[in-house]
Design an enzyme around this catalytic site. Sequence first.
Site, PDB file in Angstrom:
ATOM      1  N   ASP A 139       0.802  -1.225   0.000  1.00 31.11           N
ATOM      2  CA  ASP A 139       0.000   0.000   0.000  1.00 31.11           C
ATOM      3  C   ASP A 139       0.831   1.268   0.000  1.00 31.11           C
ATOM      4  OD1 ASP A 139       0.653  -0.636   2.850  1.00 31.11           O
ATOM      5  OD2 ASP A 139      -0.464   1.202   3.227  1.00 31.11           O
TER       6      ASP A 139
ATOM      7  N   ASP B  43       5.486   0.296   3.480  1.00 30.71           N
ATOM      8  CA  ASP B  43       5.720  -0.952   4.217  1.00 30.71           C
ATOM      9  C   ASP B  43       5.526  -2.152   3.302  1.00 30.71           C
ATOM     10  OD1 ASP B  43       2.939  -1.256   3.951  1.00 30.71           O
ATOM     11  OD2 ASP B  43       2.556  -0.335   5.898  1.00 30.71           O
TER      12      ASP B  43
ATOM     13  N   TYR C  23      -5.558   1.063   8.960  1.00 32.40           N
ATOM     14  CA  TYR C  23      -6.623   1.400   8.015  1.00 32.40           C
ATOM     15  C   TYR C  23      -7.983   1.151   8.653  1.00 32.40           C
ATOM     16  CZ  TYR C  23      -3.227   2.162   4.341  1.00 32.40           C
ATOM     17  OH  TYR C  23      -2.192   2.660   3.596  1.00 32.40           O
TER      18      TYR C  23
ATOM     19  N   GLU D 282       6.056   9.657   3.010  1.00 31.69           N
ATOM     20  CA  GLU D 282       5.628   8.330   2.574  1.00 31.69           C
ATOM     21  C   GLU D 282       4.707   8.416   1.364  1.00 31.69           C
ATOM     22  OE1 GLU D 282       4.259   4.122   4.594  1.00 31.69           O
ATOM     23  OE2 GLU D 282       3.745   5.992   5.619  1.00 31.69           O
TER      24      GLU D 282
END
Length: 504
Positions: free
Chosen positions: A84, A87, A237, A476
Amino acid sequence: MAASSSSSLILIFGFVLFTAMRVEIQAQALQSLDYRDALAKSILFYEGMRSGKLPTSQRIKWRANSGMSDGRTANVNLTGGYYDSGDNVKFGFPMAFTITLLSWSVVEFEAELGRAAELDNARAAIRWGTDYLLSAFVPPSTLWVQVGDPNADHQCWERPEDMDTPRTCYQVNPSKPGSDVAGETAAALAAASIVFAATDSSYSQRLLATSKQIFAFADKYRGSYSDVLGGAVSPFYTSYSGYRDELLWGAAWIFRASSDKRYLDYISQHGDELGGPGSSYNTLSWDNKYAGVDVLLSKVKKIQNLPLTVRAYKSRADDFVCSAMPGRATITPGGLFYHGGSNNLQYVTSNAFLLITYGRYLAQAGQSVSCGGNNGFKPGQLISFAKQQVDYILGSNPRCMSYMVGFGTKFPQRVHHRASSLPSIRTQEEHISCSGGFNWLHSSNPNPNILIGAVIGGPDGSDNFSDNRDDFSQAEPSTYANSGLVGALAYFASTAAGNNLRGS
């Protein structure tokens, strides 16, 4: 002075002042903006996020096969799909949203993508996700929604090719319902079915049929996946908006893909119960789909002849615009829409896509946005503001920095991304341990591998950006931040370098 007149003047003044400010900032940009180049890179980015066995056509060569045993512990093949963000976990909820928005970009801008010679690449990016989502569903009511223990993963800094953290698999089912993640998966497959309808009809039909099965499961066994999976997905999430928006979203996309009136009837009958029409929202995100539902349903033909519940989505779409445009929205001094929190640019890109899409819908229908009283916006104003946001991301900002990695001459060098920040397995075959990778995380050196096309979290509310790999909120990237930008860039790449805005 009447309240409506004051409100109108405030919004008009805000938009004029914002436009003047943006012109000044744009004049300071270090480069002219090549939307076609940015479009190509925004799609190429997805090849750097792939999991599974990479194809011979792979263009980002510093990546290699990874996650090749995913699903084995659960006796299911869950290889493939996307990581995603920075990571090594495969979260099904944001992955499905990414595919939905990428597919919508192709649905709306197929011709523009074709003219830019990027249509095949966009389809390939979508299919990498849909193949995985198809394999994750076991009829009639089991959906695998995640691979990887996020808590263990976040204690490591490893290349995906080196992963030795638990690849735990998580599912939703009748006893552990997840209407949010299932509804989003249904939406993704339905939207993608439109993308492949003309080029692979059997695959398109499979996508749509599976979408309907997953939607039936999502609706019959209602519940939020973060409630039943707990720490496996929270706080990573968590479905803060609940599952009701995804049920509307899934039904709306199946209707758009199939013209099956039963799904429009579902929306009409259950709209109030599921949170719409009701409060409007000024962003579209992996968590909250209401603004997307509003814009998508505003496209329904002969909407004035449909039940009030469906007609009201046009008013809600207007509410979204009024809340997302200058005058009501929070705008940074440099002109960026600011929602706040981590990864602000994800909201900027999805809003830009929605504003362009809705602006075109309005122009085609000869309509404008009403914000109450004499206040409102013409379609061209929506598209112009979207362009200003895209330009900010690409470098027309106070720092004259592109927040798309690899675009322009000045872009972030220390991206919070494991594979990008660690030596490629192509150049250093020796295993890098879980703890050993932190030497690279905390290093001030630039990333050795350029994650071309990645849109990172972006600057704060004062336009400040530190280019610090440890600051995940700014540094990120994510698959969903790029997904809305693909459609926006396709539009601007096709409109005389973005200078001739159709929809005014």
